[in-house]
Scaffold this motif. Structure first.
Motif, PDB file in Angstrom:
ATOM      1  N   LEU A 181       3.153  -8.151  -5.831  1.00 13.12           N
ATOM      2  CA  LEU A 181       3.870  -6.956  -5.622  1.00 13.12           C
ATOM      3  C   LEU A 181       3.780  -5.979  -7.133  1.00 13.12           C
ATOM      4  CD1 LEU A 181       6.159  -4.838  -4.658  1.00 13.12           C
ATOM      5  CD2 LEU A 181       7.839  -6.255  -5.625  1.00 13.12           C
ATOM      6  N   GLN A 182       3.899  -6.646  -8.124  1.00  8.87           N
ATOM      7  CA  GLN A 182       3.571  -5.684  -9.285  1.00  8.87           C
ATOM      8  C   GLN A 182       2.171  -5.211  -9.453  1.00  8.87           C
ATOM      9  OE1 GLN A 182       5.225  -8.791 -12.059  1.00  8.87           O
ATOM     10  NE2 GLN A 182       7.177  -7.678 -12.244  1.00  8.87           N
ATOM     11  N   ASP A 183       1.262  -6.052  -8.953  1.00  9.62           N
ATOM     12  CA  ASP A 183      -0.073  -5.602  -9.088  1.00  9.62           C
ATOM     13  C   ASP A 183      -0.420  -4.498  -8.251  1.00  9.62           C
ATOM     14  OD1 ASP A 183      -2.917  -6.212 -10.000  1.00  9.62           O
ATOM     15  OD2 ASP A 183      -3.133  -6.642  -7.992  1.00  9.62           O
ATOM     16  N   ARG A 184       0.347  -4.415  -7.037  1.00 11.41           N
ATOM     17  CA  ARG A 184      -0.061  -3.420  -5.799  1.00 11.41           C
ATOM     18  C   ARG A 184       0.794  -2.089  -6.619  1.00 11.41           C
ATOM     19  NH1 ARG A 184      -2.992  -4.435  -1.320  1.00 11.41           N
ATOM     20  NH2 ARG A 184      -3.646  -6.655  -1.310  1.00 11.41           N
ATOM     21  N   LEU A 185       1.668  -2.376  -7.393  1.00 10.14           N
ATOM     22  CA  LEU A 185       2.237  -1.103  -7.838  1.00 10.14           C
ATOM     23  C   LEU A 185       1.924  -0.643  -9.291  1.00 10.14           C
ATOM     24  CD1 LEU A 185       5.956  -2.254  -7.145  1.00 10.14           C
ATOM     25  CD2 LEU A 185       4.799  -0.571  -5.809  1.00 10.14           C
ATOM     26  N   ALA A 216      10.574   4.139  -5.900  1.00 12.53           N
ATOM     27  CA  ALA A 216       9.943   5.465  -5.981  1.00 12.53           C
ATOM     28  C   ALA A 216       8.456   5.159  -4.859  1.00 12.53           C
ATOM     29  CB  ALA A 216       9.092   5.678  -7.296  1.00 12.53           C
ATOM     30  N   PHE A 217       8.096   4.152  -4.679  1.00 12.99           N
ATOM     31  CA  PHE A 217       7.078   3.863  -3.676  1.00 12.99           C
ATOM     32  C   PHE A 217       7.556   4.179  -2.324  1.00 12.99           C
ATOM     33  CE2 PHE A 217       4.824   0.911  -0.734  1.00 12.99           C
ATOM     34  CZ  PHE A 217       3.691   1.664  -0.789  1.00 12.99           C
ATOM     35  N   GLN A 218       8.892   3.792  -2.129  1.00  9.72           N
ATOM     36  CA  GLN A 218       9.405   3.570  -0.661  1.00  9.72           C
ATOM     37  C   GLN A 218       9.651   5.287  -0.464  1.00  9.72           C
ATOM     38  OE1 GLN A 218      12.655   0.919  -1.565  1.00  9.72           O
ATOM     39  NE2 GLN A 218      11.582  -0.633   0.009  1.00  9.72           N
ATOM     40  N   ARG A 219      10.136   6.051  -1.376  1.00  8.20           N
ATOM     41  CA  ARG A 219      10.320   7.163  -1.023  1.00  8.20           C
ATOM     42  C   ARG A 219       9.198   8.013  -0.824  1.00  8.20           C
ATOM     43  NH1 ARG A 219      13.737   6.618  -6.028  1.00  8.20           N
ATOM     44  NH2 ARG A 219      15.726   6.187  -5.614  1.00  8.20           N
ATOM     45  N   THR A 238       7.448  -2.347   3.609  1.00  5.19           N
ATOM     46  CA  THR A 238       6.954  -1.987   2.530  1.00  5.19           C
ATOM     47  C   THR A 238       5.648  -2.743   2.162  1.00  5.19           C
ATOM     48  OG1 THR A 238       9.128  -1.675   1.553  1.00  5.19           O
ATOM     49  CG2 THR A 238       7.390  -1.957  -0.087  1.00  5.19           C
ATOM     50  N   TRP A 239       5.684  -4.019   2.551  1.00  7.03           N
ATOM     51  CA  TRP A 239       4.414  -4.660   2.436  1.00  7.03           C
ATOM     52  C   TRP A 239       3.139  -4.278   3.230  1.00  7.03           C
ATOM     53  CZ3 TRP A 239       4.003  -7.660  -1.273  1.00  7.03           C
ATOM     54  CH2 TRP A 239       4.784  -8.616  -1.853  1.00  7.03           C
ATOM     55  N   THR A 240       3.476  -3.783   4.240  1.00  9.28           N
ATOM     56  CA  THR A 240       2.336  -2.846   5.135  1.00  9.28           C
ATOM     57  C   THR A 240       1.943  -1.739   4.465  1.00  9.28           C
ATOM     58  OG1 THR A 240       3.199  -3.708   7.214  1.00  9.28           O
ATOM     59  CG2 THR A 240       1.681  -1.852   7.337  1.00  9.28           C
ATOM     60  N   LYS A 241       2.917  -0.909   3.839  1.00  3.54           N
ATOM     61  CA  LYS A 241       2.479   0.241   2.989  1.00  3.54           C
ATOM     62  C   LYS A 241       1.701   0.114   1.908  1.00  3.54           C
ATOM     63  CE  LYS A 241       4.382   3.947   5.614  1.00  3.54           C
ATOM     64  NZ  LYS A 241       3.677   5.104   5.946  1.00  3.54           N
ATOM     65  N   LEU A 242       2.260  -1.080   1.306  1.00  2.69           N
ATOM     66  CA  LEU A 242       1.297  -1.485   0.212  1.00  2.69           C
ATOM     67  C   LEU A 242      -0.097  -1.976   0.311  1.00  2.69           C
ATOM     68  CD1 LEU A 242       4.164  -3.375  -1.715  1.00  2.69           C
ATOM     69  CD2 LEU A 242       2.980  -1.514  -2.593  1.00  2.69           C
ATOM     70  N   GLY A 243      -0.539  -1.986   1.571  1.00  2.00           N
ATOM     71  CA  GLY A 243      -1.715  -2.541   2.053  1.00  2.00           C
ATOM     72  C   GLY A 243      -2.161  -3.838   2.328  1.00  2.00           C
ATOM     73  N   CYS A 244      -0.571  -4.507   2.720  1.00  2.00           N
ATOM     74  CA  CYS A 244      -0.953  -5.797   2.893  1.00  2.00           C
ATOM     75  C   CYS A 244      -0.910  -6.027   4.426  1.00  2.00           C
ATOM     76  CB  CYS A 244       0.473  -6.763   2.342  1.00  2.00           C
ATOM     77  SG  CYS A 244       0.424  -6.433   0.590  1.00  2.00           S
ATOM     78  N   VAL A 245      -1.773  -5.808   5.076  1.00  2.00           N
ATOM     79  CA  VAL A 245      -2.188  -5.948   6.576  1.00  2.00           C
ATOM     80  C   VAL A 245      -2.526  -7.259   7.163  1.00  2.00           C
ATOM     81  CG1 VAL A 245      -3.018  -3.514   6.403  1.00  2.00           C
ATOM     82  CG2 VAL A 245      -4.653  -5.241   6.258  1.00  2.00           C
ATOM     83  N   TRP A 263      -0.866  10.156  -3.773  1.00  2.00           N
ATOM     84  CA  TRP A 263       0.542   9.083  -4.150  1.00  2.00           C
ATOM     85  C   TRP A 263       0.326   8.223  -5.088  1.00  2.00           C
ATOM     86  CZ3 TRP A 263      -0.547  12.047   0.111  1.00  2.00           C
ATOM     87  CH2 TRP A 263       0.720  12.916   0.543  1.00  2.00           C
ATOM     88  N   GLY A 264       1.156   8.236  -6.105  1.00  2.00           N
ATOM     89  CA  GLY A 264       0.914   7.054  -7.005  1.00  2.00           C
ATOM     90  C   GLY A 264      -0.099   7.397  -8.014  1.00  2.00           C
ATOM     91  N   TYR A 265       0.198   6.582  -9.145  1.00  2.00           N
ATOM     92  CA  TYR A 265      -0.962   6.794 -10.570  1.00  2.00           C
ATOM     93  C   TYR A 265      -1.143   5.270 -10.852  1.00  2.00           C
ATOM     94  CZ  TYR A 265      -3.837   9.108 -13.819  1.00  2.00           C
ATOM     95  OH  TYR A 265      -4.826   9.350 -14.531  1.00  2.00           O
ATOM     96  N   PRO A 266      -2.138   4.614 -10.746  1.00  2.00           N
ATOM     97  CA  PRO A 266      -3.219   5.156 -10.244  1.00  2.00           C
ATOM     98  C   PRO A 266      -3.055   5.192  -8.681  1.00  2.00           C
ATOM     99  CG  PRO A 266      -3.783   3.037 -11.315  1.00  2.00           C
ATOM    100  CD  PRO A 266      -2.159   3.571 -11.448  1.00  2.00           C
ATOM    101  N   ALA A 267      -3.446   6.064  -7.898  1.00  2.00           N
ATOM    102  CA  ALA A 267      -3.283   6.582  -6.437  1.00  2.00           C
ATOM    103  C   ALA A 267      -3.390   5.232  -5.651  1.00  2.00           C
ATOM    104  CB  ALA A 267      -4.157   7.715  -6.125  1.00  2.00           C
TER     105      ALA A 267
END
Length: 351
Positions: free
Chosen positions: A170-174, A192-195, A209-216, A308-312
């Protein structure tokens, strides 16, 4: 001669055998009379059982001070000043509710166990060893060369107070330091990511949230690490913002494909790179690379990139009036939609 009358105590007299059998402490005054003392009272609290003598875990409550208080404060996400004040009390109650404990604000054995530290030597999860490279010809899938494993929408739900290897994912993805502890900083980043991604902001990492983080999925291809930036083409780019936007709109309805960069399927940065390259504009492949390459602007114009995000972790093409074109997530095709949440910034490709 008048006999001196002996003074009698109002308390009943007990023999030594009776007192010991009743579990009552005895006070022996100098005169030799045995007096029964009141039994000691236990301290209040829902989970006040202390640990063993070798690893003492003192019960803490409002007004407590010392090193043990600092340990609790660090774990519940408040300033570790060693004073159990109002802020610490509120944070402890919040932690207890989140972990299924009675929210009485008292740190006893059960709360210590959930906090994951002791009053003497708090511990942090140890850093796992890097996975070894599979041997040639192995039948099992190869392990990505990363310090954290893959994730999927069915990964364990995480919340503040959790720790372990999946928290590192999780922390790596964020984009956070991967210490494996879901503390206040990690929760703030999750919120912040969820918003930003249009999710319900509760700070809990579940399937959406896992899906939005790219965990498909467990077998989905993982993002490749950034590579050296190739040289910029010498051919001058052509195409106006209106032409770029019109070309991007022709892909409306194209399915989302992780790693996709063709009309057969796009991910977010695959769409932007394909569209701009069609007009001769150089475009790095990933959202983070595109964000780092192009100059940031504070007054977005049609044809700019929105991040969105930095890094995006997500990118789209701004079309004006608060609208954009993007390839957002699995199951959602390319479309023009409202810019959602709070973008982290904009960048200009077309000068």
């Amino acid at each position: 001669m008048r006999r001196r009358q002996r003074a009698t105590s109002a308390l009943p007299r007990l023999t030594v055998k009776q007192a010991v059998g009743a579990g009552v402490a005895l006070a022996i005054p100098t005169g030799g009379t045995l007096m029964a003392a009141a039994p000691a009272l236990a301290a209040p609290g829902d989970d006040t059982t202390n640990g063993s003598a070798s690893t003492p875990r003192p019960t803490l409550s409002y007004g407590s001070r010392g090193a043990a208080v600092k340990i609790v404060q660090a774990r519940v996400g408040v300033t570790a000043d060693g004073i159990f004040g109002p802020a610490t009390l509120s944070a402890v109650k919040t932690f207890q509710r989140a972990n299924g404990l009675v929210p009485d604000g008292i740190v006893g054995a059960r709360t210590w166990a959930k906090v994951g530290g002791s009053a003497v030597t708090p511990t942090r999860p140890t850093t796992p060893t890097r996975p070894t490279t599979p041997t040639t010809g192995a039948t099992t899938p190869t392990v990505p060369t990363t310090t954290t494993p893959a994730c999927s929408p069915t990964s364990t739900t995480l919340r503040m107070g959790n720790s372990g290897q999946l928290v590192k994912v999780l922390q790596d993805r964020l984009g956070l330091p991967t210490d494996g502890w879901f503390g206040a900083n990690t929760k703030a980043k999750v919120l912040a990511f969820q918003r930003a991604t249009g999710l319900y902001a509760d700070g809990i990492v579940g399937p959406r949230t896992w899906t939005k983080l790219g965990c498909v999925g467990p077998n989905a291809p993982q993002p490749t690490p950034p590579v050296s930036t190739p040289s910029v083409p010498s051919t001058p780019a052509t195409g106006t913002a209106a032409q770029v936007i019109a070309f991007a709109q022709t892909f409306t309805g194209t399915p989302y494909v992780w790693g996709g960069s063709s009309p057969a399927g796009f991910d977010c940065s695959g769409l932007t790179s394909y569209v701009f390259k069609n007009f001769g504009y150089y475009m790095p492949r990933t959202a983070a690379q595109q964000q780092a390459y192009f100059p940031r602007v504070s007054n977005p114009q049609p044809g700019d990139l929105v991040f969105w995000g930095y890094p995006a972790y997500h990118i789209g093409i701004y079309v004006g009036n608060g609208m954009m074109i993007d390839s957002s997530q699995p199951g959602v095709p390319v479309a023009m939609r409202k810019v959602y949440g709070s973008p982290s910034g904009y960048a200009r490709v077309i000068k």
